[in-house]
Enzyme design. Structure first.
Site, mmCIF file in Angstrom:
data_model
loop_
_atom_site.group_PDB
_atom_site.id
_atom_site.type_symbol
_atom_site.label_atom_id
_atom_site.label_comp_id
_atom_site.label_asym_id
_atom_site.label_seq_id
_atom_site.Cartn_x
_atom_site.Cartn_y
_atom_site.Cartn_z
ATOM 1 N N GLY A 46 -1.241 -14.309 -12.633
ATOM 2 C CA GLY A 46 -2.255 -14.245 -11.583
ATOM 3 C C GLY A 46 -2.975 -12.915 -11.580
ATOM 4 N N LYS B 265 0.827 -1.213 0.000
ATOM 5 C CA LYS B 265 0.000 0.000 0.000
ATOM 6 C C LYS B 265 0.860 1.261 0.000
ATOM 7 C CE LYS B 265 -3.097 -3.121 0.395
ATOM 8 N NZ LYS B 265 -2.681 -4.462 -0.104
ATOM 9 N N HIS C 203 -21.486 16.336 2.337
ATOM 10 C CA HIS C 203 -21.370 16.690 0.926
ATOM 11 C C HIS C 203 -20.348 17.806 0.775
ATOM 12 C CE1 HIS C 203 -22.534 17.454 -3.231
ATOM 13 N NE2 HIS C 203 -22.535 18.760 -2.928
ATOM 14 N N VAL D 254 -6.064 -10.387 -6.253
ATOM 15 C CA VAL D 254 -5.784 -9.114 -5.581
ATOM 16 C C VAL D 254 -4.302 -8.760 -5.638
ATOM 17 C CG1 VAL D 254 -5.859 -7.884 -3.389
ATOM 18 C CG2 VAL D 254 -7.770 -9.349 -4.040
#
Length: 459
Positions: free
Chosen positions: A172, A48, A433, A175
């Site tokens: 592959g 990550k 929002h 994920v």
């Protein structure tokens, strides 16, 4: 005597050790390599970090200087990843120290009668009232000729790359493979993904699979689906050539084998100790108990859902059951599944196919991210938000996201599923929002054609 011995210091193992310590138990944790396990050292965290850096690099080039010839700062990206891993590993060490947990470095095995020996040394043997096995997993290596060649890497080994390759083939399309495809494509590497199934991310919503593939193709990623790898060879130009069934072959500088992971428990001598293993996993019940009293197993070595957050949850269940606290077992339908690509993908609950197979009469609501103000602000309009409900009761069955920050706001959907919320309850909330999460409300509204930010449909 120890009250609890934990074998394995990954997310499940260190969580179990810390929880047992919190509850007043004397705990020993045995780890053969580095604390944090696969997730911290060669999995979730470093991957990550690379994804964050690759996206920052790609966005900066697009927005500010658009220099196609700019050199990728790989050393800086690599160094940032390493510093992140080291900082978090030190954090785990500090937590274990603060919890007064006895940490032993070595390879543990079971020796019967609730006894654990370390490094096959009978002089270093420990006994405990309860043992928790959290030995993790390793990259699965399919039987492909040439898989041992230099330049063919596993998902563990690729984190040691000190130089960016010019081209990369990935075997592959799950994920792991797809996240690495995203990383290297954003950094300008020529990437080709080979997948045996007819789509990538085959365990996720079909629309996520197809639209994320389109997003990756726009980054330059090429795909070969429904393809079987026959062999890998070195050609005359020192490139790695992957031969596929038929006449197709693919050449690249490096090859990543990312076909999944398999449980690790060889040193434990499970069969000798009578612990049942089924389909490559230690067999456990809902409370993580093996067939032997006092011995539990958690995480990748025992579950088919190989996720760090699952291992952590299972660790808590095991420890609390040891103490007779009657914990709630993990409900695997309510586990969020996340892919940290750009855009991110996240799902919780049932897909449409799964819901129908369980006998539900379903309704789907889908809201396109391009109609979301926050998406336009961030310049990332690809993706959608999908909610699946039971038509008769309106109960939420699943939520599937392809969106920036999807791995963050999937948590709201997870809470909603656990509380058995309905579409009407999602609609009645007030959302911030502009935000991506307000798209969940809009998706629920589309079931009855009431979405505010889509063209008006009169009933």
């Amino acid at each position: 005597m120890n009250e609890v011995i934990v074998i394995g210091g990954g997310p499940g193992g260190y969580t179990a050790a810390l929880r047992a310590s919190q509850l007043g138990k004397k705990v020993t944790l045995i780890e053969k390599k580095q604390l944090g396990g696969t997730c911290l050292n060669v999995g979730c965290i470093p991957t990550k970090s690379l994804l964050d850096s690759s996206h920052t690099w790609a966005k900066s080039k697009e927005l500010f200087y658009k220099n196609e010839d700019a050199d990728v700062p790989w050393e800086t990206i690599f160094s940032r990843k390493e510093k992140t891993v080291q900082q978090l590993r030190k954090g785990i060490e500090s937590l274990l120290k603060a919890g007064k947990i006895n940490v032993i470095e070595g390879i543990a095995s079971l020796d019967g009668d609730m006894r654990v020996i370390v490094n096959e040394n009978k002089d270093l043997s420990l006994t405990a009232d309860n043992i928790i096995l959290a030995t993790g997993s390793k990259p699965a290596l399919p039987p492909i000729t040439g898989i041992e060649l230099p330049g063919v890497l596993t998902s563990d080994e690729i984190h040691s790359l000190e130089k960016l390759p010019k081209s990369l083939s990935i075997i592959g399309g799950g994920v792991i493979g797809i996240e690495f495809a995203n990383i290297f494509a954003e950094l300008g590497v020529k990437v080709h993904v080979i997948e045996a199934a007819d789509r990538i991310l085959s365990n996720m919503d079909k629309d996520i699979s197809s639209q994320l593939k389109e997003c990756l193709e726009k980054m330059g990623v090429e795909f070969s689906l429904n393809k079987k790898v026959i062999q890998i060879v070195k050609d005359s130009s020192n490139q790695l050539k992957i031969d596929l069934a038929g006449v197709e072959s693919i050449k690249s500088e490096k090859v990543l084998v990312a076909v999944g992971r398999e449980a690790v428990f060889d040193p434990l001598m499970l069969e000798k100790n009578g612990i049942i293993v089924e389909q490559g996993k230690i067999k456990v019940d809902h409370y993580q108990r093996t067939n032997l009293p006092g011995i539990y197993a958690i995480g990748d070595c025992s579950t088919s859902l190989m996720l760090a957050h699952v291992a952590m949850a299972e660790g808590k269940v095991a420890v609390e059951h040891v103490l007779g606290l009657s914990p709630n077992p993990v409900v695997y339908d309510y586990v969020p599944k996340c892919v940290y690509t750009h855009p991110e993908a996240a799902s919780v609950g049932l897909t449409a196919e799964e819901a129908r197979s369980r006998g539900f009469n379903i309704e789907e609501g889908v809201f396109p991210i391009r109609a979301n103000g926050r998406a336009l602000i961030e310049g990332e309009p690809a993706g959608f938000i999908k909610v699946i409900t039971d038509k008769s009761l309106g109960r939420l069955l699943g939520v599937h996201l392809l969106s920036p920050h999807a791995t963050e706001f999937i948590a709201q959907a997870t809470i909603a599923l656990q509380l058995e919320a309905t579409a009407d309850e999602l609609i009645s909330m007030i959302y911030p929002h502009p935000s991506f999460v307000e798209g969940i409300q809009e998706a629920a509204l589309t079931i009855n054609h009431g979405a505010i930010h889509l063209p008006l449909v009169r009933n």
